[in-house]
Scaffold this motif. Sequence first.
Motif, PDB file in Angstrom:
ATOM      1  N   TYR A  31      55.302  49.913  44.444  1.00 18.00           N
ATOM      2  CA  TYR A  31      55.013  48.582  44.995  1.00 18.00           C
ATOM      3  C   TYR A  31      55.822  47.530  44.264  1.00 18.00           C
ATOM      4  CZ  TYR A  31      52.203  44.664  46.725  1.00 18.00           C
ATOM      5  OH  TYR A  31      51.787  43.495  47.334  1.00 18.00           O
ATOM      6  N   ASN A  32      55.842  47.664  42.914  1.00 20.16           N
ATOM      7  CA  ASN A  32      56.690  46.786  42.114  1.00 20.16           C
ATOM      8  C   ASN A  32      56.952  47.422  40.759  1.00 20.16           C
ATOM      9  OD1 ASN A  32      54.571  46.136  40.256  1.00 20.16           O
ATOM     10  ND2 ASN A  32      53.879  44.457  41.553  1.00 20.16           N
ATOM     11  N   GLN A  34      57.739  46.046  36.685  1.00 22.96           N
ATOM     12  CA  GLN A  34      57.702  44.846  35.842  1.00 22.96           C
ATOM     13  C   GLN A  34      58.197  45.191  34.448  1.00 22.96           C
ATOM     14  OE1 GLN A  34      53.886  42.905  36.288  1.00 22.96           O
ATOM     15  NE2 GLN A  34      54.472  41.144  35.044  1.00 22.96           N
ATOM     16  N   PHE A  36      58.269  43.927  30.459  1.00 22.82           N
ATOM     17  CA  PHE A  36      57.527  43.098  29.520  1.00 22.82           C
ATOM     18  C   PHE A  36      58.200  43.140  28.151  1.00 22.82           C
ATOM     19  CE2 PHE A  36      53.568  42.309  31.821  1.00 22.82           C
ATOM     20  CZ  PHE A  36      53.557  43.323  32.764  1.00 22.82           C
ATOM     21  N   LEU A  44      51.365  41.277  25.707  1.00 15.07           N
ATOM     22  CA  LEU A  44      52.596  41.464  26.447  1.00 15.07           C
ATOM     23  C   LEU A  44      52.982  40.195  27.191  1.00 15.07           C
ATOM     24  CD1 LEU A  44      51.509  44.420  26.020  1.00 15.07           C
ATOM     25  CD2 LEU A  44      52.692  44.985  28.135  1.00 15.07           C
ATOM     26  N   ARG A  93      53.899  49.933  39.357  1.00 18.48           N
ATOM     27  CA  ARG A  93      52.718  50.000  40.223  1.00 18.48           C
ATOM     28  C   ARG A  93      53.113  50.760  41.478  1.00 18.48           C
ATOM     29  NH1 ARG A  93      49.668  44.815  43.062  1.00 18.48           N
ATOM     30  NH2 ARG A  93      48.932  45.986  44.890  1.00 18.48           N
TER      31      ARG A  93
ATOM     32  N   TYR B  33      42.591  44.516  34.776  1.00 16.34           N
ATOM     33  CA  TYR B  33      42.936  45.819  34.219  1.00 16.34           C
ATOM     34  C   TYR B  33      42.542  45.888  32.749  1.00 16.34           C
ATOM     35  CZ  TYR B  33      46.367  45.991  38.109  1.00 16.34           C
ATOM     36  OH  TYR B  33      46.995  45.971  39.330  1.00 16.34           O
ATOM     37  N   TYR B  35      43.660  48.294  29.358  1.00 19.98           N
ATOM     38  CA  TYR B  35      44.552  49.289  28.790  1.00 19.98           C
ATOM     39  C   TYR B  35      44.195  49.475  27.317  1.00 19.98           C
ATOM     40  CZ  TYR B  35      47.660  48.821  32.842  1.00 19.98           C
ATOM     41  OH  TYR B  35      48.184  48.815  34.108  1.00 19.98           O
ATOM     42  N   PHE B  45      46.470  53.451  30.558  1.00 22.77           N
ATOM     43  CA  PHE B  45      45.611  52.858  31.576  1.00 22.77           C
ATOM     44  C   PHE B  45      44.181  53.363  31.415  1.00 22.77           C
ATOM     45  CE2 PHE B  45      44.228  51.305  35.618  1.00 22.77           C
ATOM     46  CZ  PHE B  45      43.434  52.296  36.161  1.00 22.77           C
ATOM     47  N   TYR B  48      40.808  49.717  36.456  1.00 15.36           N
ATOM     48  CA  TYR B  48      41.075  48.423  37.068  1.00 15.36           C
ATOM     49  C   TYR B  48      40.015  48.088  38.104  1.00 15.36           C
ATOM     50  CZ  TYR B  48      43.180  50.116  41.494  1.00 15.36           C
ATOM     51  OH  TYR B  48      43.422  50.692  42.722  1.00 15.36           O
ATOM     52  N   GLN B  50      39.468  45.517  41.548  1.00 18.39           N
ATOM     53  CA  GLN B  50      40.161  44.722  42.551  1.00 18.39           C
ATOM     54  C   GLN B  50      39.123  44.173  43.529  1.00 18.39           C
ATOM     55  OE1 GLN B  50      42.839  43.192  43.216  1.00 18.39           O
ATOM     56  NE2 GLN B  50      42.298  42.639  45.309  1.00 18.39           N
ATOM     57  N   ASP B  56      38.794  51.614  39.922  1.00 16.24           N
ATOM     58  CA  ASP B  56      39.495  52.873  39.641  1.00 16.24           C
ATOM     59  C   ASP B  56      39.263  53.204  38.171  1.00 16.24           C
ATOM     60  OD1 ASP B  56      41.334  54.852  38.879  1.00 16.24           O
ATOM     61  OD2 ASP B  56      42.864  54.150  40.258  1.00 16.24           O
ATOM     62  N   SER B  58      39.839  56.122  36.716  1.00 19.62           N
ATOM     63  CA  SER B  58      40.473  57.401  36.438  1.00 19.62           C
ATOM     64  C   SER B  58      41.040  57.528  35.031  1.00 19.62           C
ATOM     65  CB  SER B  58      41.582  57.659  37.465  1.00 19.62           C
ATOM     66  OG  SER B  58      42.571  56.649  37.397  1.00 19.62           O
ATOM     67  N   LEU B  91      43.745  46.032  25.562  1.00 20.91           N
ATOM     68  CA  LEU B  91      44.404  44.923  26.243  1.00 20.91           C
ATOM     69  C   LEU B  91      43.861  44.765  27.650  1.00 20.91           C
ATOM     70  CD1 LEU B  91      47.984  45.844  25.066  1.00 20.91           C
ATOM     71  CD2 LEU B  91      46.890  43.667  24.577  1.00 20.91           C
ATOM     72  N   GLY B 100      51.647  40.704  42.665  1.00 20.69           N
ATOM     73  CA  GLY B 100      51.017  41.610  41.721  1.00 20.69           C
ATOM     74  C   GLY B 100      51.511  41.523  40.300  1.00 20.69           C
ATOM     75  N   LEU B 102      51.422  41.076  36.518  1.00 24.79           N
ATOM     76  CA  LEU B 102      50.357  41.203  35.525  1.00 24.79           C
ATOM     77  C   LEU B 102      50.548  40.186  34.410  1.00 24.79           C
ATOM     78  CD1 LEU B 102      49.964  45.055  34.955  1.00 24.79           C
ATOM     79  CD2 LEU B 102      48.790  43.583  36.569  1.00 24.79           C
ATOM     80  N   PHE B 104      48.835  39.314  30.605  1.00 25.33           N
ATOM     81  CA  PHE B 104      48.027  39.959  29.585  1.00 25.33           C
ATOM     82  C   PHE B 104      47.390  38.967  28.629  1.00 25.33           C
ATOM     83  CE2 PHE B 104      48.374  44.569  29.634  1.00 25.33           C
ATOM     84  CZ  PHE B 104      49.344  44.767  30.603  1.00 25.33           C
TER      85      PHE B 104
END
Lengths: 112, 113
Positions: A31-32, A34, A36, A44, A93, B33, B35, B45, B48, B50, B56, B58, B91, B100, B102, B104
């Motif tokens: 999807y994207n 990124q 950092f 970050l 992602r 999210y 981490y 991970f 998260y 949404q 999620d 997992s 984090l 999308g 992110l 932090f």
Amino acid sequence: KQEVTQIPAALSVPEGENLVLNCSFTDSAIYNLQWFRQDPGKGLTSLLLIQSSQREQTSGRLNASLDKSSGRSTLYIAASQPGDSATYLCAVRSTGGFKTIFGAGTRLFVKA
Amino acid sequence: GAGVSQSPSNKVTEKGKDVELRCDPISGHTALYWYRQSLGQGLEFLIYFQGNSAPDKSGLPSDRFSAERTGGSVSTLTIQRTQQEDSAVYLCASSGDLIGELFFGEGSRLTVL
């Protein structure tokens, strides 16, 4: 399952040098992507984000490219400075969700 | 707020105790999210959230780890019966639009003695 790999793990260069950091991913359905920066003991900081439909993004001395078909992204840093010393992380992602997976990072040291 | 806020910034606890870590995302961000970053390692991970969708989970390493997000805003990560291997920086990140990106927080450093 998406896996993200960054090479090299560490890099030391003299000030002024142009350099390339590499990021590879196993699943091209992204999807994207990124990039950092992380300074020691800090969180970050987002540098660049490339959406799936894009090939590259630029910000100042930084340029990030994306090649989904080969599962690769590169971060190009021009005219490196000691202040660029940090760990650089790549995050991907995948489509169909929000899960974002990170590489282990490249630790960069720019010598004055 | 202006950025993602996490508390506490540092937490030292004894093995076997429970800890709670808090994350306050950027106002209006729908995705949140968690981490974990162990010393010298990349980001692992955990979970998260949404919007109103089921989270999620997992990435949670064991059933000692749980997280909740109340009212679609603040989130709490709870670690029960902490172990020394839980020592890490935790984090939190949030994102708020179709792009999308992110953002932090500074992280919560957990040390289990």
